[in-house]
Scaffold this motif. Structure first.
Motif, short mmCIF file in Angstrom:
data_model
loop_
_atom_site.label_atom_id
_atom_site.label_comp_id
_atom_site.label_asym_id
_atom_site.label_seq_id
_atom_site.Cartn_x
_atom_site.Cartn_y
_atom_site.Cartn_z
N ALA A 354 0.85 -1.19 0.00
CA ALA A 354 0.00 0.00 0.00
C ALA A 354 0.88 1.24 0.00
CB ALA A 354 -0.93 0.01 1.21
N THR A 355 0.31 2.37 -0.42
CA THR A 355 1.06 3.61 -0.61
C THR A 355 1.69 4.12 0.68
OG1 THR A 355 -0.45 4.18 -2.40
CG2 THR A 355 0.89 5.96 -1.47
N ARG A 356 0.99 4.00 1.77
CA ARG A 356 1.49 4.51 3.04
C ARG A 356 0.91 3.69 4.18
NH1 ARG A 356 -2.42 8.44 1.52
NH2 ARG A 356 -4.24 8.46 2.94
N PHE A 357 1.42 3.92 5.39
CA PHE A 357 0.89 3.24 6.56
C PHE A 357 0.27 4.25 7.51
CE2 PHE A 357 1.08 1.54 10.86
CZ PHE A 357 0.48 0.30 10.68
N ASP A 358 -0.99 4.02 7.87
CA ASP A 358 -1.66 4.80 8.90
C ASP A 358 -2.75 3.91 9.50
OD1 ASP A 358 -3.80 4.82 7.07
OD2 ASP A 358 -3.24 6.80 6.30
N LYS A 359 -3.53 4.46 10.41
CA LYS A 359 -4.54 3.66 11.08
C LYS A 359 -5.59 3.14 10.10
CE LYS A 359 -4.09 5.74 15.67
NZ LYS A 359 -4.78 6.46 16.77
N TYR A 360 -5.93 3.98 9.10
CA TYR A 360 -6.92 3.55 8.11
C TYR A 360 -6.39 2.38 7.30
CZ TYR A 360 -9.32 3.49 3.61
OH TYR A 360 -9.96 3.09 2.48
N VAL A 361 -5.15 2.50 6.84
CA VAL A 361 -4.56 1.43 6.04
C VAL A 361 -4.43 0.15 6.86
CG1 VAL A 361 -2.41 0.70 4.90
CG2 VAL A 361 -3.36 2.97 4.45
N GLU A 362 -4.03 0.29 8.12
CA GLU A 362 -3.87 -0.89 8.98
C GLU A 362 -5.21 -1.60 9.17
OE1 GLU A 362 -1.80 -2.03 13.26
OE2 GLU A 362 -2.56 0.01 12.93
N ALA A 363 -6.28 -0.84 9.43
CA ALA A 363 -7.60 -1.44 9.63
C ALA A 363 -8.11 -2.07 8.33
CB ALA A 363 -8.58 -0.39 10.13
N SER A 364 -7.88 -1.40 7.21
CA SER A 364 -8.32 -1.94 5.92
C SER A 364 -7.59 -3.23 5.59
CB SER A 364 -8.07 -0.91 4.81
OG SER A 364 -8.81 0.27 5.05
N VAL A 391 0.82 -10.29 4.96
CA VAL A 391 2.00 -9.44 5.12
C VAL A 391 1.77 -8.17 4.32
CG1 VAL A 391 4.49 -9.23 4.79
CG2 VAL A 391 3.49 -11.45 5.42
N LEU A 392 1.83 -7.02 4.99
CA LEU A 392 1.66 -5.72 4.34
C LEU A 392 3.00 -4.99 4.31
CD1 LEU A 392 -0.05 -3.26 3.31
CD2 LEU A 392 -0.35 -2.64 5.73
N LEU A 393 3.41 -4.54 3.12
CA LEU A 393 4.61 -3.72 2.96
C LEU A 393 4.19 -2.32 2.53
CD1 LEU A 393 7.05 -6.13 1.05
CD2 LEU A 393 6.62 -5.95 3.50
N THR A 394 4.71 -1.32 3.22
CA THR A 394 4.45 0.08 2.87
C THR A 394 5.78 0.81 2.76
OG1 THR A 394 4.08 0.49 5.24
CG2 THR A 394 2.14 0.21 3.86
N PRO A 395 5.96 1.66 1.73
CA PRO A 395 7.24 2.35 1.54
C PRO A 395 7.62 3.18 2.75
CG PRO A 395 5.84 2.58 -0.40
CD PRO A 395 4.99 1.98 0.67
N ASN A 396 8.90 3.16 3.07
CA ASN A 396 9.44 3.95 4.16
C ASN A 396 10.42 4.96 3.56
OD1 ASN A 396 11.46 4.74 6.25
ND2 ASN A 396 10.25 3.41 7.56
N HIS A 397 10.20 6.24 3.80
CA HIS A 397 11.01 7.28 3.16
C HIS A 397 12.00 7.92 4.14
CE1 HIS A 397 8.49 6.96 -0.39
NE2 HIS A 397 7.41 7.09 0.38
N SER A 398 12.26 7.24 5.25
CA SER A 398 13.18 7.79 6.24
C SER A 398 14.64 7.66 5.82
CB SER A 398 12.98 7.10 7.59
OG SER A 398 13.39 5.74 7.51
N GLY A 399 14.90 6.77 4.88
CA GLY A 399 16.28 6.50 4.48
C GLY A 399 16.93 5.38 5.27
N ASN A 400 16.26 4.93 6.34
CA ASN A 400 16.82 3.86 7.17
C ASN A 400 16.47 2.47 6.66
OD1 ASN A 400 17.90 5.74 9.02
ND2 ASN A 400 15.92 5.90 10.08
#
Length: 434
Positions: A354-364, A391-400
């Protein structure tokens, strides 16, 4: 020397490596099998052999599945429980490691020594399982976490692992039955299996499989592996009803034992699954999940067939690229799932990006896994034996790190109400194999 119609073996006397030349449907494949991993120089040979065997299993497999020996009381003294244990899912192997710590003598003397230590190893493995069935033991794995190991919770086998530089030709150790599957390996065999499969669960499945077969000479395990791999490749695929996963399902067949080593493709996409396993292993430590539950989830994920991991890794990388193309303020979803039917019960694996991770995405995401679990359980007619791992993968843009990993596991009847099913079906209409 010709081993079989489809297999040739060459031993390099200089390096000690063995090359197997295999004729496969895709052409000739050469598999070089190096000597066993060197022993650490800072300990005596016997302890070094245990450490080297542990390192191979923890590096190419997963450290969470390999356990150090533990001490338990027996009468007025103490008893060691195995040199190492492999545990994954409901299966366990007691590994007894025997090292030749003096300069080898003639073949007759070496055969006698190998025969003696093999019998001792099998007796020790039998004793370990007996003690664990009497009383659970606290055992520490390669991740440094502790699990209470109860003998009745596992199907056991014994492995006598030999560290010996000059095993006589055609040496087949014999031993009395010990009430469970058992076999003998050299450390080169052990290293080969973990390097070839890169999955502790797959190695355990292989060990249980061959333990029921007639014994072979020490050092010939790679030969037997490739003969079985050739038979797997030639076997017709198992018939499965693709409609069990819904419209658009398709059958995908891969041999249980790949002829080409895991990760030998042109990309490193197979590492994606290993990274996901590491994410799950470490994140569940932070979340203070019980060790038993954490290892159960890892074992479920590690059951993804070795022959599929390169393709699934490439798929996940492509899906991650796709979801980042969503317009600002929108969420794009990509998903793929797999249903594997086996005697112990059906297993469904769902990978979602999914595009991002938030409470809505987690519940969906949770509702998606629950709905697909419910639907497959209804279609198979055996919801109580179904296990679904999402298994849900969401992009992480922190660089870590490139992505964040979220996991949901559902076992047995979904308990969804008809209203919840209708609501989730509106949110997740079925299309293709999503």
């Amino acid at each position: 020397m010709t081993v079989s119609d489809a297999l040739w073996r060459y031993t390099d006397p200089g390096s000690g490596s063995v090359s197997l030349i295999v004729e496969t449907p895709a052409g000739t494949h050469v598999r070089r099998i190096p000597p066993a991993m060197p022993l650490p120089a800072d300990v005596e040979a016997g302890i070094g052999a245990e450490k080297a065997a542990h390192t191979a299993a923890a590096t190419w497999g997963l450290p969470d599945f390999v356990f150090q020996s533990s001490l338990t009381r027996k009468g007025s003294g103490q008893r060691e429980l195995g040199d190492r244990l492999l545990l994954s899912g409901s299966r366990g192997a007691v590994v007894q490691i025997k090292s030749r710590t003096v300069k080898p003598k003639g073949d007759a003397e070496e055969r006698a020594w190998i025969q003696k230590v093999t019998k001792k190893a099998m007796s020790q493995a039998k004793g370990t399982v007996r003690m664990l069935r009497l009383q659970a033991a606290e055992m520490v794995n390669g991740r440094g976490t502790t699990l209470s190991v109860a003998g009745d919770a596992y199907e056991w086998m014994a492995v006598s692992l030999l560290d010996h530089d000059q095993v006589p030709d055609a040496m087949v150790p014999t031993f009395e039955p010990i009430g469970m599957p058992a076999l003998t390996l050299t450390r080169r065999d052990w290293d080969f299996l973990f390097d070839q499969l890169r999955s502790t669960t797959a190695v355990l499945d292989y060990l249980f499989r061959v333990a029921e077969a007639p014994p072979i000479a020490l050092g010939d395990e790679p030969v037997r592996y490739y003969e079985l791999a050739a038979a797997d490749a030639a076997a017709p695929p198992v018939d499965i009803d693709t409609e069990l996963v819904g419209p658009g399902g398709r059958r995908f067949s891969t041999p249980l034992l790949p002829q080409v080593p895991a990760g030998a493709g042109q990309t490193n996409a197979h590492l994606v699954i290993r990274y996901v396993l590491e994410d799950v292993a470490t994140s569940m430590l932070r979340d203070e999940i019980s060790e038993s539950d954490r290892l159960t989830v890892l074992a479920d994920l590690d059951r993804l067939p070795v022959g599929m991991r390169e393709e699934w890794g490439q798929l996940l990388l492509g899906m991650l690229d796709d979801v980042e193309e969503a317009p600002d303020g929108h969420v794009m979803w990509r998903s793929r799932r797999q249903l594997h039917q086996e005697a112990a019960g059906d297993r469904q694996m769902l990978f979602v990006c999914a595009t991002r991770f938030d409470k809505y995405v987690e519940a969906s995401f949770g509702s998606y896994v629950m709905l697909r679990h419910h639907q497959v359980g209804e279609r198979t007619g055996q919801p109580d034996s179904l296990c679904s791992l999402g298994v849900l993968l969401t992009p992480n843009h922190s660089g870590n790190r490139p992505w964040d990993t979220t996991l949901v596991r559902v076992l047995g009847h979904s308990q969804l109400t008809s209203e919840q099913v209708a609501e989730f079906e509106q949110l997740w209409p079925q299309s293709g194999n999503a």
